[in-house]
Design a protein around this motif. Structure first.
Motif, PDB file in Angstrom:
ATOM      1  N   THR A 118       0.854  -1.188   0.000  1.00 40.16           N
ATOM      2  CA  THR A 118       0.000   0.000   0.000  1.00 40.16           C
ATOM      3  C   THR A 118       0.884   1.230   0.000  1.00 40.16           C
ATOM      4  OG1 THR A 118      -1.668  -1.197   1.280  1.00 40.16           O
ATOM      5  CG2 THR A 118      -1.881   1.202   1.167  1.00 40.16           C
ATOM      6  N   ASP A 172       2.621   5.339  -4.778  1.00 39.78           N
ATOM      7  CA  ASP A 172       3.130   4.987  -6.101  1.00 39.78           C
ATOM      8  C   ASP A 172       3.683   3.576  -6.051  1.00 39.78           C
ATOM      9  OD1 ASP A 172       5.792   5.082  -5.030  1.00 39.78           O
ATOM     10  OD2 ASP A 172       5.776   7.255  -5.299  1.00 39.78           O
ATOM     11  N   LEU A 173       4.229   3.124  -7.181  1.00 39.98           N
ATOM     12  CA  LEU A 173       4.699   1.743  -7.277  1.00 39.98           C
ATOM     13  C   LEU A 173       6.212   1.626  -7.148  1.00 39.98           C
ATOM     14  CD1 LEU A 173       2.413   0.444 -10.182  1.00 39.98           C
ATOM     15  CD2 LEU A 173       2.150   0.057  -7.721  1.00 39.98           C
ATOM     16  N   TYR A 188      -4.531  -6.006  -8.164  1.00 40.56           N
ATOM     17  CA  TYR A 188      -4.654  -4.561  -7.955  1.00 40.56           C
ATOM     18  C   TYR A 188      -6.001  -4.245  -7.295  1.00 40.56           C
ATOM     19  CZ  TYR A 188      -0.459  -4.196 -10.723  1.00 40.56           C
ATOM     20  OH  TYR A 188       0.833  -4.329 -11.163  1.00 40.56           O
ATOM     21  N   THR A 211      -6.313   1.351  -7.244  1.00 38.72           N
ATOM     22  CA  THR A 211      -5.315   2.102  -8.005  1.00 38.72           C
ATOM     23  C   THR A 211      -5.729   3.564  -8.047  1.00 38.72           C
ATOM     24  OG1 THR A 211      -6.269   2.095 -10.240  1.00 38.72           O
ATOM     25  CG2 THR A 211      -5.186   0.062  -9.498  1.00 38.72           C
ATOM     26  N   TRP A 231      -2.115   3.150  -4.296  1.00 34.87           N
ATOM     27  CA  TRP A 231      -2.140   1.769  -4.753  1.00 34.87           C
ATOM     28  C   TRP A 231      -2.320   0.819  -3.575  1.00 34.87           C
ATOM     29  CZ3 TRP A 231      -1.621   0.656  -9.983  1.00 34.87           C
ATOM     30  CH2 TRP A 231      -1.232   1.724 -10.787  1.00 34.87           C
ATOM     31  N   ASP A 232      -3.112  -0.205  -3.803  1.00 35.39           N
ATOM     32  CA  ASP A 232      -3.267  -1.292  -2.839  1.00 35.39           C
ATOM     33  C   ASP A 232      -3.176  -2.577  -3.635  1.00 35.39           C
ATOM     34  OD1 ASP A 232      -3.810  -2.983  -0.759  1.00 35.39           O
ATOM     35  OD2 ASP A 232      -5.836  -2.251  -0.373  1.00 35.39           O
ATOM     36  N   VAL A 233      -2.035  -3.251  -3.521  1.00 29.94           N
ATOM     37  CA  VAL A 233      -1.745  -4.405  -4.370  1.00 29.94           C
ATOM     38  C   VAL A 233      -1.420  -5.601  -3.486  1.00 29.94           C
ATOM     39  CG1 VAL A 233      -0.380  -5.260  -6.303  1.00 29.94           C
ATOM     40  CG2 VAL A 233      -0.733  -2.791  -6.037  1.00 29.94           C
TER      41      VAL A 233
END
Length: 269
Positions: free
Chosen positions: A215, A218-219, A248, A251, A260-262
């Motif tokens: 979380t 950005d990535l 994902y 986003t 982001w929550d991946v």
């Protein structure tokens, strides 16, 4: 009328450069005093001077500048080129900012400023996923970011055109194939027909996997999170066994949030 010094100050160039432009016929003074030789310019010449300086800053040779300024619509032409240059510079700035964040994330990883133990790892099973996707073979990990984003855009455009209904969040998955990695951007559409331009795919269920949530705004820290997950797999005396998944859950493009929550998922045995 403006003296050469005053005109140079307004345009942002040196007096020497204005004299050089005069000798080349690119920017001839409106008047030259016949006794003193002093050059004087009209305010009406500021537009031409601004175009000249802009073209030079864009990298054109003075010969090319002369030809461009001779065009009937030179002002519109220069304005368009400046807009294009502005767009390119803004994109370069975004790229450079991204690289800075990547360097900072890599530095934190090397210096271990963010302990991996702060992450919560969950051992679970993974369901079968039926997907429609685009995939690409990559040999350099730096290619993944440049490939995945555009592929997701194209997948979503195809899903929208087909009027297909998503039954789950977007999925990126990675499978090793010799010296290459197959990276895929996918959407879950259940049993719906595969939209034109996309390929159907199925990720088999995994009875055992280790997962961790990423979380962030950005990535940039995603590689760090994956490294932590793989280290945890090894620490638990497990072995990666299957296709790595990124689910994902949220986003910045969803409209509901800004980050982001991946869910990172690695099948193990």
């Amino acid at each position: 009328m403006l003296s050469i010094g005053a005109f140079a100050r307004l345009v942002g160039v040196s007096v020497r450069m204005l004299r050089h432009y005069d000798r080349l016929g690119l920017l001839v003074p409106a008047r030259v005093d016949e006794f003193s030789g002093y050059r004087y310019y009209s305010p009406d010449q500021l537009d031409r001077a601004n175009q000249l300086v802009a073209l030079k800053d864009l990298g054109f040779s003075l010969d090319d500048v002369g030809r461009l300024l001779a065009e009937p619509q030179s002002s519109d032409l220069v304005a368009q080129m400046l807009r294009e240059r502005r767009t390119a510079l803004l994109e370069q700035m975004r790229t450079d900012e991204q690289r800075v964040r990547q360097v900072e994330a890599r530095l934190r990883l090397i210096e271990k400023e963010v302990p991996m133990s702060e992450h919560t790892y969950v051992e679970t099973d993974l369901p079968e996923l039926r997907l429609v996707q685009l995939s690409a073979r990559v040999t350099e990990m730096s290619q993944i970011e440049s490939e995945i984003g555009p592929m997701f855009q194209r997948v979503n455009e195809a899903v929208e055109r087909a009027g297909a209904t998503r039954v789950g969040p977007g999925v990126a998955h990675y499978t090793g194939d010799g010296d290459e990695l197959v990276a895929a951007a996918a959407e879950q559409v259940g049993e719906a027909p595969t939209p034109d331009g996309l390929e159907p795919a199925r990720l088999a269920a995994a009875p055992r996997a280790l997962t961790v949530r990423y979380t962030a705004p950005d990535l940039v820290g995603l590689p760090q999170a994956w490294q932590g997950l793989v280290r945890e797999v090894e620490r638990r005396d497990l072995t990666p066994a299957g296709t790595a998944r990124e689910i994902y859950l949220a986003t910045p493009y969803d409209g509901a949030g800004s980050g982001w929550d991946v869910d990172l998922q690695q099948p193990v045995e």
